[in-house]
Design a protein around this motif. Structure first.
Motif, PDB file in Angstrom:
ATOM      1  N   ILE A 100       0.969  -1.321  -0.092  1.00 51.27           N
ATOM      2  CA  ILE A 100       0.107  -0.179  -0.064  1.00 51.27           C
ATOM      3  C   ILE A 100       0.944   1.177  -0.114  1.00 51.27           C
ATOM      4  N   VAL A 101       0.731   1.898  -0.998  1.00 48.89           N
ATOM      5  CA  VAL A 101       1.758   3.044  -1.267  1.00 48.89           C
ATOM      6  C   VAL A 101       1.052   4.358  -0.971  1.00 48.89           C
ATOM      7  N   LEU A 102       1.413   5.250   0.089  1.00 47.31           N
ATOM      8  CA  LEU A 102       0.842   6.468   0.183  1.00 47.31           C
ATOM      9  C   LEU A 102       1.523   7.610  -0.460  1.00 47.31           C
ATOM     10  N   GLY A 103       0.415   8.554  -1.001  1.00 47.53           N
ATOM     11  CA  GLY A 103       1.252   9.653  -1.620  1.00 47.53           C
ATOM     12  C   GLY A 103       1.838  10.591  -0.723  1.00 47.53           C
ATOM     13  N   ALA A 104       2.423  11.378  -1.251  1.00 46.26           N
ATOM     14  CA  ALA A 104       3.010  12.507  -0.507  1.00 46.26           C
ATOM     15  C   ALA A 104       1.731  13.329  -0.123  1.00 46.26           C
ATOM     16  N   GLY A 105       1.683  14.104   1.318  1.00 42.96           N
ATOM     17  CA  GLY A 105       0.939  15.025   1.467  1.00 42.96           C
ATOM     18  C   GLY A 105       0.246  14.576   2.893  1.00 42.96           C
ATOM     19  N   ARG A 106      -0.622  15.380   3.216  1.00 40.33           N
ATOM     20  CA  ARG A 106      -1.324  15.018   4.651  1.00 40.33           C
ATOM     21  C   ARG A 106      -2.620  14.436   4.557  1.00 40.33           C
ATOM     22  N   PHE A 107      -2.792  13.223   5.261  1.00 45.63           N
ATOM     23  CA  PHE A 107      -3.743  12.461   5.248  1.00 45.63           C
ATOM     24  C   PHE A 107      -4.544  13.042   6.633  1.00 45.63           C
ATOM     25  N   GLU A 108      -5.743  13.688   6.298  1.00 53.26           N
ATOM     26  CA  GLU A 108      -6.489  14.067   7.460  1.00 53.26           C
ATOM     27  C   GLU A 108      -7.574  12.880   7.826  1.00 53.26           C
TER      28      GLU A 108
ATOM     29  N   VAL B 104       3.102  -1.242   4.086  1.00 53.36           N
ATOM     30  CA  VAL B 104       2.829   0.376   3.762  1.00 53.36           C
ATOM     31  C   VAL B 104       3.923   1.306   3.803  1.00 53.36           C
ATOM     32  N   ARG B 105       3.746   1.881   2.539  1.00 54.59           N
ATOM     33  CA  ARG B 105       5.166   2.512   2.265  1.00 54.59           C
ATOM     34  C   ARG B 105       4.556   3.900   2.010  1.00 54.59           C
ATOM     35  N   GLY B 106       5.356   5.018   2.535  1.00 53.73           N
ATOM     36  CA  GLY B 106       4.892   6.362   2.180  1.00 53.73           C
ATOM     37  C   GLY B 106       6.034   6.945   1.259  1.00 53.73           C
ATOM     38  N   ALA B 107       5.899   8.508   1.100  1.00 51.18           N
ATOM     39  CA  ALA B 107       7.003   8.849   0.266  1.00 51.18           C
ATOM     40  C   ALA B 107       8.115   9.616   0.959  1.00 51.18           C
ATOM     41  N   GLY B 108       8.004   9.286   2.155  1.00 45.48           N
ATOM     42  CA  GLY B 108       8.972   9.675   3.165  1.00 45.48           C
ATOM     43  C   GLY B 108       8.511  10.145   4.436  1.00 45.48           C
ATOM     44  N   MET B 109       9.192  10.411   5.351  1.00 43.22           N
ATOM     45  CA  MET B 109       8.657  10.610   6.705  1.00 43.22           C
ATOM     46  C   MET B 109       8.334  11.971   7.191  1.00 43.22           C
ATOM     47  N   ASP B 110       8.835  13.034   6.109  1.00 41.25           N
ATOM     48  CA  ASP B 110       8.371  14.255   6.006  1.00 41.25           C
ATOM     49  C   ASP B 110       7.559  14.441   4.774  1.00 41.25           C
TER      50      ASP B 110
ATOM     51  N   LYS C 110       0.574   0.883  17.196  1.00 40.96           N
ATOM     52  CA  LYS C 110       0.770  -0.105  18.232  1.00 40.96           C
ATOM     53  C   LYS C 110       0.788  -1.431  17.232  1.00 40.96           C
ATOM     54  N   SER C 111       1.872  -2.285  17.543  1.00 35.14           N
ATOM     55  CA  SER C 111       1.641  -3.716  17.027  1.00 35.14           C
ATOM     56  C   SER C 111       1.501  -4.799  17.844  1.00 35.14           C
ATOM     57  N   LYS C 112       0.652  -5.344  17.762  1.00 34.64           N
ATOM     58  CA  LYS C 112       0.328  -6.464  18.950  1.00 34.64           C
ATOM     59  C   LYS C 112       0.076  -7.776  18.434  1.00 34.64           C
ATOM     60  N   GLY C 113       0.905  -8.616  18.994  1.00 35.67           N
ATOM     61  CA  GLY C 113       0.764 -10.096  18.527  1.00 35.67           C
ATOM     62  C   GLY C 113       1.147 -10.148  17.081  1.00 35.67           C
ATOM     63  N   ALA C 114       1.921  -9.129  16.631  1.00 30.95           N
ATOM     64  CA  ALA C 114       2.368  -8.822  15.324  1.00 30.95           C
ATOM     65  C   ALA C 114       3.956  -9.267  14.899  1.00 30.95           C
ATOM     66  N   ASP C 115       4.233 -10.776  14.616  1.00 25.35           N
ATOM     67  CA  ASP C 115       5.500 -11.173  14.402  1.00 25.35           C
ATOM     68  C   ASP C 115       6.200 -10.579  13.366  1.00 25.35           C
ATOM     69  N   ALA C 116       7.493 -10.756  13.451  1.00 25.04           N
ATOM     70  CA  ALA C 116       8.205 -10.094  12.285  1.00 25.04           C
ATOM     71  C   ALA C 116       7.827  -8.911  11.790  1.00 25.04           C
ATOM     72  N   ILE C 117       7.809  -7.728  12.473  1.00 24.61           N
ATOM     73  CA  ILE C 117       7.441  -6.635  11.873  1.00 24.61           C
ATOM     74  C   ILE C 117       8.666  -5.409  11.648  1.00 24.61           C
ATOM     75  N   VAL C 118       8.722  -4.770  10.672  1.00 24.74           N
ATOM     76  CA  VAL C 118       9.668  -3.748  10.246  1.00 24.74           C
ATOM     77  C   VAL C 118       9.028  -2.377  10.411  1.00 24.74           C
ATOM     78  N   TYR C 119       9.665  -1.566  11.447  1.00 27.16           N
ATOM     79  CA  TYR C 119       9.537  -0.210  11.307  1.00 27.16           C
ATOM     80  C   TYR C 119      10.670   0.551  10.711  1.00 27.16           C
ATOM     81  N   HIS C 120      10.522   1.155   9.535  1.00 30.39           N
ATOM     82  CA  HIS C 120      11.647   1.599   8.723  1.00 30.39           C
ATOM     83  C   HIS C 120      11.378   3.129   8.642  1.00 30.39           C
ATOM     84  N   ARG C 121      12.391   3.941   8.819  1.00 30.42           N
ATOM     85  CA  ARG C 121      12.008   5.525   8.792  1.00 30.42           C
ATOM     86  C   ARG C 121      10.347   5.903   9.006  1.00 30.42           C
ATOM     87  N   ILE C 122      10.006   5.523  10.115  1.00 30.01           N
ATOM     88  CA  ILE C 122       8.625   5.633  10.774  1.00 30.01           C
ATOM     89  C   ILE C 122       8.906   7.207  11.495  1.00 30.01           C
TER      90      ILE C 122
END
Lengths: 334, 404
Positions: free
Chosen positions: B51-59, B73-79, B118-130
């Motif tokens: 799931i690719v999030l575009g740039a911008g602010r999701f209200e 879930v991948r965005g266009a960057g943490m900023d 929050k990731s609960k009971g979620a094995d093998a999870i990666v948080y990268h540049r969040i």
């Protein structure tokens, strides 16, 4: 008590009528329940003979819970469907064991200008690979409810006169409450929270294998003033909180276990420090302080409407004053 | 899913779980209806989807959730891709993940009402540049945790950034096989917290302007107990001087302003190669749990804690401790870098390499209180307890996902 008697009679009559009907059970689509994927419209199931009036189709059995889950004061209409020839199985005082092909249907409604306005109907479908929970939102014309996989928000007026932003849960949020050990399960129809008359009527109609053995039923909510404070409060917490606050469920990591059958004082919060409450603690040190509901985190969070503080986290836009009073009465008397 | 069983875990570590081929890419743009469009995509995703999030602010008006395995879930960057929860009305967190093999990368969450992710009971999870930010700065009204994996096996947090959390910026609880790396925790009550967890590597992070920088401890009465085997290495832990803004009642509300690294009630913690400077109470604090508890599984002592070579700069010069003025006078204006309560269970007490300066409260019983302290210089043996790098950190399969 009259009301309870009348209600039980009505339900018994409904089950009896169903059992003696000579025509085959028609109306309900068993295929939609067991093999329908993401069924788009509530009418596709055929659960209602008159959906607008919430009159169930043949084979769809209304029921009530002794102590119900509070949902912003919504009026709730609950139904059980069992496919032709199938039986529920008694399972002690716990959840009735329902066969594949069974469905649980719950409609949420509010009054508007004296008229009942249907908001949403949630269905739990027992498929071969497990239970599936789906939310349906009613249209303006009150003729059809459509699947809202991502949920919805809408403005409603509660019986207490508050105008609130009511949340129809999304499919994942269904699982947040209905999840146990990673699977979706029903919450409501536990034998201890169902009337004996209703259970007996199911058995006599051949819809359940035997009468469940229940040591102590949950109190009738509307008759709670005459019941012991502990039973009323523990029933309320069991029904409103324990689907998450129990081992294996969404709030298991809190260590708080609010199930009716939990008899360890610490596990139900007495003298228990918070774990991940954050600002939900409200500056208090313990979930429950005997005699001090004003110093108990549990009560503080029940009374809050603020995100990150309010409990329950889902399905709450108003404070359940009756529920708070019941829990305060119990803690105050400790 | 609940925690994987042991067999599954070993399969996970050996990387024998086949990753489904990228089944599909679902692009979600910011703008009208973002709540429903994004949530629907998260529900309808198939394993392997991105799931690719575009740039911008999701209200967003409500919390989001993901319950499908092997989704990215991948965005266009943490900023660039920002999930904005400033107007959030419901749910206890911004994003809840309850499925396995999930990768979250390159997006931000701002002002969630409760926790961030929050990731609960979620094995093998990666948080990268969040990134999770409460934009008003430190405040008791902010949510509790920024990045919050719990009851999970296999966690990799890399290149992420959390600020403003009223409890812990990065909080790993009741989990195992954990790496927290190259991340920034700034202006939280606790920067990084490893709680009731095992086999954790906390490396190359920056913890600054928190009340306490990095915390490792066990609490009683939780479903998962027995935390330990934790390595804190090569972190920059500087200027953790934020007055404690945690709501009272929480364990971190007791953290003294100016604590660099805190180890409490844990078994096997190695502190080495860190740079600690300008932490005004203590660079390293090693203590037992002091509150009352009723849990036969719980051990309140800090056991087998090893302080190796670290770079200690100025610190301990404005301690939030009773009798601070006398202590400062006694120690010549600044307390030495390591503070120990002196409580040891048998031979498992604190050890430190030669040249590490410190002081001890010389307490003699758990729960004794500071009134019983008899402060004196730290004299502890050289370390003999051995740590094995191969036993800490996230499985290699998670590392491999960073490059995709």
């Amino acid at each position: 008590m009259i009301g309870r008697w009348l209600f039980g009679l009505a339900l018994t009559a409904a089950v009896g009528a169903m059992a003696t009907a000579s025509q085959p059970l028609s109306g309900v689509s068993d295929a939609a329940i067991t093999d329908g994927g993401l069924v788009r419209s509530l009418s596709d199931f055929g659960f209602f003979a008159d959906a607008n009036a919430q009159i169930p189709a043949s084979g769809v059995i209304p029921y009530r819970l002794n102590t119900p889950l509070f949902s912003d004061g919504a009026e709730k209409l609950r139904f059980l469907y069992l496919p032709p020839g199938a039986q529920a199985a008694a399972n002690g005082e716990g959840l009735l064991s329902l066969p594949v092909g069974a469905a649980l249907i719950k409609t949420f409604a509010f009054r508007q200008d004296g008229e009942r306005r249907l908001i949403e109907t949630r269905v739990l479908l027992h498929r071969a690979d497990g239970w599936v929970a789906l939310p349906y939102q009613w249209d303006e014309a009150q003729q059809e409810a459509r699947l809202v996989i991502a949920g919805a928000r809408l403005t409603v007026a509660t019986p207490a006169g508050e105008t609130i932003s009511y949340r129809v849960p999304n499919k994942n949020q269904c699982k947040e409450c209905h999840g146990l050990g990673g699977a979706v399960i029903p919450i409501g129809p536990k034998a201890r929270n169902l009337s004996g008359e209703w259970l007996a009527s199911l058995v006599s109609a051949g819809k359940m294998d035997q009468m469940p053995q229940v040591a102590a039923s949950l109190p009738l909510w509307e008759a709670r003033e005459g019941e012991p404070a502990a039973a009323v409060a523990r029933a309320y917490l069991d029904v409103n909180c324990a689907h998450c606050h129990r081992p294996g469920a969404t709030a298991s990591n809190s260590g708080l276990d609010l199930r009716w059958e939990q008899d360890d004082a610490h596990a139900i919060g007495i003298g228990k420090r918070p774990v991940a409450a954050g600002r939900g603690s409200g500056g208090h040190e313990f979930d429950i302080v005997p005699g001090r509901s004003d110093a108990s985190i549990l009560v503080h969070r029940m009374k809050s409407l603020e995100g990150g503080v309010a409990m329950p986290e889902l399905g709450k836009s108003t404070v359940d004053e009756e529920g708070v009073a019941a829990v305060e009465r119990w803690i105050g008397g400790m | 899913m609940q925690n994987l069983n042991a067999a599954c875990l070993s399969a996970l570590i050996m990387g024998v779980f086949a990753q489904p081929a990228a089944a599909g890419v679902i692009e979600i743009a910011a703008g009208e209806g973002a709540q429903e469009r994004l949530q629907e995509a998260l529900i309808m995703a198939q394993p392997g989807d991105e799931i690719v999030l575009g740039a911008g602010r999701f209200e967003l008006s409500d919390g989001l959730s993901l319950d499908v395995d092997s989704v990215t879930v991948r965005g266009a960057g943490m900023d660039a891709s920002i999930l904005d929860f400033t107007s959030q009305q419901g749910a206890g967190e911004g994003l809840l993940v309850t499925s396995d093999f999930v990768t979250l990368r390159d997006f931000a969450l701002e002002n969630p009402k409760g926790d961030g992710v929050k990731s609960k009971g979620a094995d093998a999870i990666v948080y990268h540049r969040i990134r999770v930010t409460w934009t008003n700065g430190p405040a008791a009204t902010n949510g509790a945790y920024g990045i919050y994996p719990v009851e999970s096996t296999g966690i990799l947090i890399d290149g992420s950034k959390v600020s403003g959390a009223s409890d812990a910026g990065i909080y790993v609880g009741q989990s195992r096989a954990i790496t927290v790396r190259n991340s920034i925790a700034e202006a939280n009550v606790a920067g990084i917290e490893i709680e009731n967890s095992r086999d954790a590597l906390v490396e190359g992070n920056i913890a600054t302007r928190n009340t306490g920088g990095i915390l490792v401890f066990d609490l009683p009465n939780l479903p998962v107990m027995g935390g330990g085997n934790v390595i804190l290495r090569n972190n920059l832990v500087v200027a953790n001087d934020e007055p404690n803004f945690a709501p009272p009642g929480n364990i971190v509300a007791g953290v003294r302003r100016g604590t660099g690294i805190l180890v409490m009630a844990n078994d096997g913690v190695l502190v080495e190669g860190n740079i600690l400077k300008d932490n005004p109470t203590a660079h390293v604090m090693v203590v037992a749990y002091t509150q009352q508890y009723d849990d036969t599984r719980y051990n309140p002592y800090a056991r087998n804690v090893v302080v190796g070579p670290n770079s200690f700069g100025r610190g301990g010069d404005d301690p939030q401790l009773d009798g601070a003025a006398q202590l400062l006078a006694a120690f010549g204006g600044a307390l030495p870098p390591v503070l120990w309560d002196g409580l040891a269970q048998g031979a498992t007490g604190l050890t430190a390499v030669s040249g590490v300066a410190g002081w001890s409260l010389n307490l003699t019983a758990v729960g004794q209180g500071l009134a019983g302290a008899q402060p004196g210089p730290l004299t502890v043996p050289a370390p003999t307890f051995a740590f094995d790098d191969a036993t800490v950190g996230a499985p290699a399969e998670l590392e491999a996902r960073l490059t995709r």
